[in-house]
Design an enzyme around this catalytic site. Structure first.
Site, PDB file in Angstrom:
ATOM      1  N   GLU A 128      35.074  31.180  21.052  1.00  0.00           N
ATOM      2  CA  GLU A 128      35.179  31.051  19.606  1.00  0.00           C
ATOM      3  C   GLU A 128      36.452  31.065  19.377  1.00  0.00           C
ATOM      4  O   GLU A 128      37.427  31.915  19.949  1.00  0.00           O
ATOM      5  CB  GLU A 128      34.688  32.461  18.931  1.00  0.00           C
ATOM      6  N   TRP A 174      25.202  43.574   7.157  1.00  0.00           N
ATOM      7  CA  TRP A 174      25.999  42.680   6.684  1.00  0.00           C
ATOM      8  C   TRP A 174      26.233  41.660   7.787  1.00  0.00           C
ATOM      9  O   TRP A 174      26.778  41.923   8.795  1.00  0.00           O
ATOM     10  CB  TRP A 174      27.306  43.221   6.049  1.00  0.00           C
ATOM     11  N   HIS A 230      33.736  36.985  21.671  1.00  0.00           N
ATOM     12  CA  HIS A 230      33.958  36.858  20.205  1.00  0.00           C
ATOM     13  C   HIS A 230      35.415  36.436  20.083  1.00  0.00           C
ATOM     14  O   HIS A 230      36.028  36.955  20.766  1.00  0.00           O
ATOM     15  CB  HIS A 230      33.611  38.083  19.808  1.00  0.00           C
ATOM     16  N   HIS A 262      24.072  37.008  11.520  1.00  0.00           N
ATOM     17  CA  HIS A 262      24.833  37.937  11.368  1.00  0.00           C
ATOM     18  C   HIS A 262      24.001  39.327  11.195  1.00  0.00           C
ATOM     19  O   HIS A 262      24.057  40.032  10.100  1.00  0.00           O
ATOM     20  CB  HIS A 262      25.681  37.849  10.180  1.00  0.00           C
ATOM     21  N   TYR A 306      27.352  35.954   4.039  1.00  0.00           N
ATOM     22  CA  TYR A 306      28.298  35.717   4.852  1.00  0.00           C
ATOM     23  C   TYR A 306      28.630  34.378   5.266  1.00  0.00           C
ATOM     24  O   TYR A 306      27.861  33.677   5.348  1.00  0.00           O
ATOM     25  CB  TYR A 306      27.807  36.579   6.089  1.00  0.00           C
ATOM     26  N   HIS A 365      34.641  27.413  13.050  1.00  0.00           N
ATOM     27  CA  HIS A 365      33.537  27.613  11.816  1.00  0.00           C
ATOM     28  C   HIS A 365      33.829  26.520  10.861  1.00  0.00           C
ATOM     29  O   HIS A 365      34.949  25.846  10.894  1.00  0.00           O
ATOM     30  CB  HIS A 365      34.108  28.822  11.217  1.00  0.00           C
ATOM     31  N   GLU A 421      28.765  40.838  19.987  1.00  0.00           N
ATOM     32  CA  GLU A 421      30.229  40.916  19.428  1.00  0.00           C
ATOM     33  C   GLU A 421      30.277  42.253  19.120  1.00  0.00           C
ATOM     34  O   GLU A 421      31.373  42.847  19.174  1.00  0.00           O
ATOM     35  CB  GLU A 421      30.481  39.918  18.223  1.00  0.00           C
ATOM     36  N   ARG A 426      28.369  37.742  23.823  1.00  0.00           N
ATOM     37  CA  ARG A 426      29.297  37.736  23.052  1.00  0.00           C
ATOM     38  C   ARG A 426      30.433  38.773  23.186  1.00  0.00           C
ATOM     39  O   ARG A 426      31.503  39.018  22.288  1.00  0.00           O
ATOM     40  CB  ARG A 426      29.027  37.563  21.477  1.00  0.00           C
ATOM     41  N   ASP A 441      25.415  31.651  12.770  1.00  0.00           N
ATOM     42  CA  ASP A 441      25.347  33.247  13.024  1.00  0.00           C
ATOM     43  C   ASP A 441      24.555  33.585  11.832  1.00  0.00           C
ATOM     44  O   ASP A 441      24.749  33.780  10.777  1.00  0.00           O
ATOM     45  CB  ASP A 441      26.782  33.588  12.823  1.00  0.00           C
ATOM     46  N   GLU A 451      22.692  33.077  16.845  1.00  0.00           N
ATOM     47  CA  GLU A 451      23.907  34.293  16.845  1.00  0.00           C
ATOM     48  C   GLU A 451      23.356  35.407  16.327  1.00  0.00           C
ATOM     49  O   GLU A 451      23.047  35.202  14.928  1.00  0.00           O
ATOM     50  CB  GLU A 451      25.316  33.847  16.704  1.00  0.00           C
ATOM     51  N   ASN A 455      38.303  46.155  12.860  1.00  0.00           N
ATOM     52  CA  ASN A 455      38.139  45.811  11.506  1.00  0.00           C
ATOM     53  C   ASN A 455      37.428  46.717  10.572  1.00  0.00           C
ATOM     54  O   ASN A 455      36.248  46.930  10.678  1.00  0.00           O
ATOM     55  CB  ASN A 455      37.527  44.115  11.532  1.00  0.00           C
ATOM     56  N   ASP A 486      39.858  38.463  13.205  1.00  0.00           N
ATOM     57  CA  ASP A 486      40.125  39.859  13.216  1.00  0.00           C
ATOM     58  C   ASP A 486      40.426  40.270  14.448  1.00  0.00           C
ATOM     59  O   ASP A 486      40.746  41.588  14.778  1.00  0.00           O
ATOM     60  CB  ASP A 486      39.090  40.870  12.471  1.00  0.00           C
ATOM     61  N   ARG A 540      30.393  25.947  14.387  1.00  0.00           N
ATOM     62  CA  ARG A 540      29.531  26.945  13.615  1.00  0.00           C
ATOM     63  C   ARG A 540      29.151  26.680  12.320  1.00  0.00           C
ATOM     64  O   ARG A 540      30.485  26.456  11.464  1.00  0.00           O
ATOM     65  CB  ARG A 540      30.089  28.496  14.034  1.00  0.00           C
TER      66      ARG A 540
HETATM   67  C1  CS2 Z   1      31.420  36.685  13.095  1.00  0.00           C
HETATM   68  C2  CS2 Z   1      32.722  37.427  13.027  1.00  0.00           C
HETATM   69  O1  CS2 Z   1      32.821  35.361  14.304  1.00  0.00           O
HETATM   70  C3  CS2 Z   1      31.744  35.686  14.089  1.00  0.00           C
HETATM   71  O2  CS2 Z   1      30.652  35.309  14.918  1.00  0.00           O
HETATM   72  O3  CS2 Z   1      30.451  37.447  13.386  1.00  0.00           O
HETATM   73  O4  CS2 Z   1      33.542  36.805  12.040  1.00  0.00           O
HETATM   74  C4  CS2 Z   1      32.476  38.874  12.024  1.00  0.00           C
HETATM   75  O5  CS2 Z   1      32.044  38.641  11.096  1.00  0.00           O
HETATM   76  C5  CS2 Z   1      33.876  39.631  12.146  1.00  0.00           C
HETATM   77  O6  CS2 Z   1      34.564  39.688  13.282  1.00  0.00           O
HETATM   78  C6  CS2 Z   1      33.711  41.072  11.573  1.00  0.00           C
HETATM   79  O7  CS2 Z   1      35.091  41.632  11.462  1.00  0.00           O
HETATM   80 MG    MG Z   2      29.181  36.625  15.017  1.00  0.00          MG
END
Ligand code: CS2
Ligand code: MG
Length: 401
Positions: free
Chosen positions: A338, A401, A311, A211, A159, A122, A261, A282, A209, A235, A37, A315, A147
């Site tokens: 997920e 991020w 993960h 992040h 995020y 999510h 991930e 992950r 998450d 996470e 991504n 994407d 989540r």
């Molecule tokens: C996130 C993802 O799903 C998750 O756990 O961390 O959505 C992540 O932000 C994206 O895969 C980034 O491309």
């Molecule tokens: Mg994540």
């Protein structure tokens, strides 16, 4: 059997995907996800300019030898671009091998260890009440693990909430800049989970998450603050280049930790797994370099009571999800998968045999991994450069991020 051609298909049905399609002289084909991504074209070049020339003519049944050839033979090892490219090739080869064997991939791996795979989805909102409603909706849809993410008072979109763009093709293709404050975040997130437990009870598994945004001691603080709410996991609490930093978190909290991930080889996770600094790994088929390494990583994790949690955000293409599901059905230490529902156009381009119902997933019984690509339809969704957002602290410091 010989590889006669390899196509790298770049298509954007709902979002950009990179797909490897391998053709053989016996008419069997296989596909693999090679999507990274925000850096998709780098993987395309790696595949087209460097891998396709050395693979045409080889025996596609020699999956292990091809994987070793692509990993060690490059001299320059590891990294997200390299491993996503190898992952696309490897997944396509396993797809072919299972088709040649006349069975679904999970049978080739060792058969099913369970009947179905628990999924998590999510739920988010700009404010706590909205997130509580969103989690309740997911529970009504039959999901048992959700989540939960929430906007932070005093900050613009963060995020995982509706206004945070996970891709920015609409910002003339340049990264959106977001703003972060750890103090504001740490003060607010425990209130979210207090509200979720108070309003929705204890039957639902709750995940969160971070992040990558905290320091180890901040992650320890959050883990302790969330202990009364019994999260399924916290996470990506800290960016994990420094695996040892998770020792500090582990000393202070019993909140389960998930990570990985963004990892792309076992070396990114070895210490975390061997010292049991995490509870869920992950890593996912595309970014881990394919089925070949991921099943080894799953086995290593199993030795140390670490469970799998591939993960599976949107994407990663349905070809990656399908491979994850076959691995998950086989893996004795499966944890959770997920699931981010795909856009209808994505599912049209990538028809597949996998199913989701009653909060669980199954790869299906089609030979191979069960996902194909409609090349003609894929051609109708041209690539459009897009970036993930970047993040800055309120003083302008570039942050995770
Ligand atoms: C996130 C993802 O799903 C998750 O756990 O961390 O959505 C992540 O932000 C994206 O895969 C980034 O491309
Ligand atoms: Mg994540």
């Amino acid at each position: 059997m010989k590889i006669t051609d390899i196509k790298i298909i770049v298509s954007s049905p709902g979002r950009n995907f990179v797909t490897v399609k391998i053709f053989t002289d016996e008419g069997l084909t296989g596909i693999g996800d090679a999507t990274l991504n925000g850096r998709e074209k780098a993987v395309v070049a790696y595949l087209q300019d460097h891998l396709v020339p050395v693979l045409t003519g080889r025996d596609p049944q020699r999956i292990e030898d091809i994987w070793q050839y692509l990993y060690k033979g490059a001299y320059w090892r590891r990294g997200p671009v390299t491993m996503a490219a190898i992952g696309g090739i490897d997944t396509a080869l396993w797809d072919i091998k299972a088709k040649a064997a006349g069975m679904p991939l999970y049978q080739l791996l060792g058969g099913a260890s369970r009947e179905r795979l628990m999924a998590y989805v999510h739920a988010q909102g700009s404010e706590i009440a909205q997130t509580v409603e969103a989690v309740a909706r997911r529970m009504e849809e039959g999901f048992r693990a959700v989540r939960a993410q929430v906007g932070i008072p005093g900050l613009p979109a963060v995020y995982g909430t509706d206004k945070s763009a996970t891709n920015t093709a609409d910002l003339n293709g340049l990264p959106q800049e977001e703003v972060w404050s750890t103090p504001k975040y740490l003060r607010h997130v425990p209130k979210l989970f207090e509200a979720l437990r108070g309003d929705l009870g204890w039957e639902v598994e709750l995940l969160h998450d971070v992040h990558h945004r905290l320091t180890p001691i901040e992650a320890a603080r959050l883990g302790k603050d969330l202990e009364p709410f019994r999260l399924f996991w916290l996470e990506d609490a800290v960016a994990a280049e420094h695996q040892e930093s998770f020792r500090l978190i582990r000393q202070h909290t019993v909140t389960p930790l998930a990570l990985g991930e963004v990892f792309n080889t076992v070396w990114d996770a070895r210490l975390l797994i061997e010292e049991q600094l995490i509870d869920y790994i992950r890593m996912t088929t595309v970014h881990a370099g394919g089925v070949t390494p991921l099943r080894r990583i799953m086995d290593l994790a199993g030795l140390y009571n670490v469970r799998t949690a591939c993960h599976g955000a949107m994407d990663m293409s349905p070809a990656c999800l399908a491979a994850n599901l076959h691995l998950g059905l086989w893996a004795p230490n499966f944890g959770i998968q997920e699931y981010s529902p795909y856009m209808p156009e994505t599912l049209d381009v990538f028809p597949g045999a996998w199913t989701v119902s009653d909060g669980h997933l199954h790869p299906g019984e089609a030979h191979g991994h069960g996902v194909e690509i409609d090349e003609a339809l894929a051609a109708k969704f041209p690539y459009e450069r897009s970036y993930l957002p970047v993040n800055r602290l309120e003083d302008g410091t570039l942050w995770h991020w």
